[in-house]
Design a protein around this motif. Structure first.
Motif, PDB file in Angstrom:
ATOM      1  N   GLU A   1       0.848  -1.181   0.000  1.00  0.00           N
ATOM      2  CA  GLU A   1       0.000   0.000   0.000  1.00  0.00           C
ATOM      3  C   GLU A   1       0.891   1.240   0.000  1.00  0.00           C
ATOM      4  O   GLU A   1       2.035   1.192   0.451  1.00  0.00           O
ATOM      5  CB  GLU A   1      -0.922  -0.009   1.208  1.00  0.00           C
ATOM      6  CG  GLU A   1      -1.907  -1.170   1.209  1.00  0.00           C
ATOM      7  CD  GLU A   1      -2.841  -1.137   2.393  1.00  0.00           C
ATOM      8  OE1 GLU A   1      -3.804  -1.933   2.413  1.00  0.00           O
ATOM      9  OE2 GLU A   1      -2.605  -0.342   3.316  1.00  0.00           O
ATOM     10  N   LYS A   2       0.338   2.320  -0.523  1.00  0.00           N
ATOM     11  CA  LYS A   2       1.111   3.565  -0.532  1.00  0.00           C
ATOM     12  C   LYS A   2       1.490   3.936   0.893  1.00  0.00           C
ATOM     13  O   LYS A   2       0.791   3.623   1.854  1.00  0.00           O
ATOM     14  CB  LYS A   2       0.344   4.681  -1.220  1.00  0.00           C
ATOM     15  CG  LYS A   2      -0.975   5.020  -0.581  1.00  0.00           C
ATOM     16  CD  LYS A   2      -1.683   6.110  -1.397  1.00  0.00           C
ATOM     17  CE  LYS A   2      -3.028   6.438  -0.768  1.00  0.00           C
ATOM     18  NZ  LYS A   2      -3.778   7.436  -1.580  1.00  0.00           N
ATOM     19  N   ARG A   3       2.639   4.552   0.986  1.00  0.00           N
ATOM     20  CA  ARG A   3       3.265   4.978   2.250  1.00  0.00           C
ATOM     21  C   ARG A   3       3.968   3.839   2.980  1.00  0.00           C
ATOM     22  O   ARG A   3       4.646   4.091   3.967  1.00  0.00           O
ATOM     23  CB  ARG A   3       2.268   5.681   3.172  1.00  0.00           C
ATOM     24  CG  ARG A   3       1.822   7.035   2.649  1.00  0.00           C
ATOM     25  CD  ARG A   3       0.975   7.770   3.683  1.00  0.00           C
ATOM     26  NE  ARG A   3      -0.323   7.152   3.852  1.00  0.00           N
ATOM     27  CZ  ARG A   3      -1.371   7.410   3.088  1.00  0.00           C
ATOM     28  NH1 ARG A   3      -1.283   8.271   2.101  1.00  0.00           N
ATOM     29  NH2 ARG A   3      -2.538   6.813   3.316  1.00  0.00           N
TER      30      ARG A   3
ATOM     31  N   ALA B   1       6.472   4.461  -0.182  1.00  0.00           N
ATOM     32  CA  ALA B   1       6.119   4.252  -1.590  1.00  0.00           C
ATOM     33  C   ALA B   1       4.936   5.121  -1.995  1.00  0.00           C
ATOM     34  O   ALA B   1       4.054   5.432  -1.186  1.00  0.00           O
ATOM     35  CB  ALA B   1       5.780   2.782  -1.824  1.00  0.00           C
ATOM     36  N   LYS B   2       4.941   5.511  -3.265  1.00  0.00           N
ATOM     37  CA  LYS B   2       3.840   6.247  -3.861  1.00  0.00           C
ATOM     38  C   LYS B   2       3.237   5.418  -4.986  1.00  0.00           C
ATOM     39  O   LYS B   2       3.875   4.496  -5.501  1.00  0.00           O
ATOM     40  CB  LYS B   2       4.328   7.582  -4.417  1.00  0.00           C
ATOM     41  CG  LYS B   2       4.804   8.577  -3.381  1.00  0.00           C
ATOM     42  CD  LYS B   2       5.154   9.896  -4.045  1.00  0.00           C
ATOM     43  CE  LYS B   2       5.545  10.945  -3.017  1.00  0.00           C
ATOM     44  NZ  LYS B   2       5.862  12.250  -3.657  1.00  0.00           N
ATOM     45  N   LEU B   3       2.040   5.780  -5.382  1.00  0.00           N
ATOM     46  CA  LEU B   3       1.369   5.041  -6.445  1.00  0.00           C
ATOM     47  C   LEU B   3       2.218   5.009  -7.719  1.00  0.00           C
ATOM     48  O   LEU B   3       2.262   3.984  -8.426  1.00  0.00           O
ATOM     49  CB  LEU B   3       0.002   5.658  -6.749  1.00  0.00           C
ATOM     50  CG  LEU B   3      -1.042   5.599  -5.635  1.00  0.00           C
ATOM     51  CD1 LEU B   3      -2.308   6.329  -6.062  1.00  0.00           C
ATOM     52  CD2 LEU B   3      -1.364   4.158  -5.258  1.00  0.00           C
ATOM     53  N   GLU B   4       2.904   6.126  -8.001  1.00  0.00           N
ATOM     54  CA  GLU B   4       3.676   6.209  -9.238  1.00  0.00           C
ATOM     55  C   GLU B   4       4.946   5.365  -9.217  1.00  0.00           C
ATOM     56  O   GLU B   4       5.660   5.283 -10.226  1.00  0.00           O
ATOM     57  CB  GLU B   4       4.041   7.659  -9.573  1.00  0.00           C
ATOM     58  CG  GLU B   4       4.828   8.367  -8.491  1.00  0.00           C
ATOM     59  CD  GLU B   4       3.950   9.244  -7.623  1.00  0.00           C
ATOM     60  OE1 GLU B   4       2.779   8.863  -7.377  1.00  0.00           O
ATOM     61  OE2 GLU B   4       4.438  10.309  -7.204  1.00  0.00           O
ATOM     62  N   ASP B   5       5.233   4.739  -8.081  1.00  0.00           N
ATOM     63  CA  ASP B   5       6.391   3.848  -8.011  1.00  0.00           C
ATOM     64  C   ASP B   5       6.068   2.463  -8.571  1.00  0.00           C
ATOM     65  O   ASP B   5       6.964   1.606  -8.670  1.00  0.00           O
ATOM     66  CB  ASP B   5       6.880   3.711  -6.569  1.00  0.00           C
ATOM     67  CG  ASP B   5       7.355   5.025  -5.984  1.00  0.00           C
ATOM     68  OD1 ASP B   5       7.255   5.197  -4.760  1.00  0.00           O
ATOM     69  OD2 ASP B   5       7.809   5.893  -6.772  1.00  0.00           O
ATOM     70  N   SER B   6       4.829   2.223  -8.909  1.00  0.00           N
ATOM     71  CA  SER B   6       4.454   0.932  -9.508  1.00  0.00           C
ATOM     72  C   SER B   6       5.216   0.756 -10.812  1.00  0.00           C
ATOM     73  O   SER B   6       5.087   1.558 -11.738  1.00  0.00           O
ATOM     74  CB  SER B   6       2.951   0.881  -9.768  1.00  0.00           C
ATOM     75  OG  SER B   6       2.220   0.888  -8.567  1.00  0.00           O
TER      76      SER B   6
ATOM     77  N   VAL C   1       1.882  -0.717  -6.232  1.00  0.00           N
ATOM     78  CA  VAL C   1       1.535   0.110  -5.064  1.00  0.00           C
ATOM     79  C   VAL C   1       0.063   0.467  -5.164  1.00  0.00           C
ATOM     80  O   VAL C   1      -0.380   1.037  -6.168  1.00  0.00           O
ATOM     81  CB  VAL C   1       2.394   1.381  -5.007  1.00  0.00           C
ATOM     82  CG1 VAL C   1       2.051   2.190  -3.763  1.00  0.00           C
ATOM     83  CG2 VAL C   1       3.877   1.019  -5.020  1.00  0.00           C
ATOM     84  N   THR C   2      -0.695   0.101  -4.143  1.00  0.00           N
ATOM     85  CA  THR C   2      -2.148   0.332  -4.177  1.00  0.00           C
ATOM     86  C   THR C   2      -2.549   1.434  -3.200  1.00  0.00           C
ATOM     87  O   THR C   2      -1.764   1.803  -2.308  1.00  0.00           O
ATOM     88  CB  THR C   2      -2.911  -0.943  -3.827  1.00  0.00           C
ATOM     89  OG1 THR C   2      -2.588  -1.318  -2.489  1.00  0.00           O
ATOM     90  CG2 THR C   2      -2.552  -2.085  -4.771  1.00  0.00           C
TER      91      THR C   2
END
Lengths: 116, 113
Positions: A14-16, A82-87, A115-116
């Protein structure tokens, strides 16, 4: 000759949250690279190590990404938070020391991060 | 940075020869030209590298004209298993980081039966 090993192959967070990737290069390869590959794009270099020293990390988002290569062999790449754009797929590659200007990179299978 | 330009996609049929051209107008004197192949869910794989004229190995040929501002990867008699993305890079091992290791978007080759 064993190839470049990476683990895990897949990771969903999950994000963060934080995540770490591990890479074991081909034995004897002095140079190690971490790339980020977003779906539909070419790999983007994040950081390059020569033995255990950083050669280039100009495209590494240092506020959240960190990498180390202890003893000039294995390497870890960490994202926190982590951020969503790190997927993306995170690729590790290594190359031997060469002369004359030529080089060949050997890539691992990558770690697919969602990353969700 | 030595920027490269490739076609976004190409289609072919089994048994045909495929030529993928890469433009690199600002290639430096000491740069080499390297091609990689990438299958889905795998890391890129080195195909061939050259400096000038023609290089051939067991899987491909690389043609580089005298001005070195472009190069052509030639895949003889492609099969379905050649369906992949092909990347052209220019650089020199004496350079580091972004100077040597900039992948473009690549060329998606689709081989039909």
């Amino acid at each position: 000759e064993a190839g470049v090993a990476q683990s895990p192959r897949y990771k969903i967070i999950e994000k963060r949250q934080s995540v770490a990737f591990w890479c074991n290069p081909i034995s004897g390869h002095a140079t190690l690279y971490w790339y980020q590959q977003i779906l539909g794009q070419g790999p983007k270099l994040l950081i390059q190590f020569q033995n255990n020293g950083v050669v280039d990390d100009s495209q590494l988002p240092k506020d959240r990404f960190s990498a180390e290569r202890l003893k000039g062999v294995d390497s870890t790449l960490k994202i926190q938070p982590a951020k969503l754009e790190d997927s993306a797929v995170y690729l590790c590659a290594s190359s031997p020391r060469t002369s004359g200007g030529t080089y060949e990179q050997y890539f691992g299978p990558g770690t697919r991060l969602t990353v969700t | 940075l030595a920027k490269t330009t490739q076609p976004i996609s190409m289609d072919s049929y089994e048994g045909q020869e495929v030529n993928i051209t890469c433009s690199h107008n600002n290639i430096a004197t000491n740069d080499y030209i390297t091609w990689y192949q990438q299958f889905p869910s795998q890391g890129p794989r080195f195909i061939i590298q050259g400096y000038k004229t023609k290089v051939t190995n067991e899987v491909a040929s690389l043609f580089i004209p005298a001005d070195r501002k472009s190069s052509t990867l030639s895949l003889p008699r492609v099969s379905l298993s050649d369906t992949a993305v092909y990347y052209c890079l220019v650089g020199n091992s004496m350079d580091t980081g972004r100077r040597a290791l900039t992948f473009g978007s690549g060329t998606r080759l689709q081989v039909q039966p």
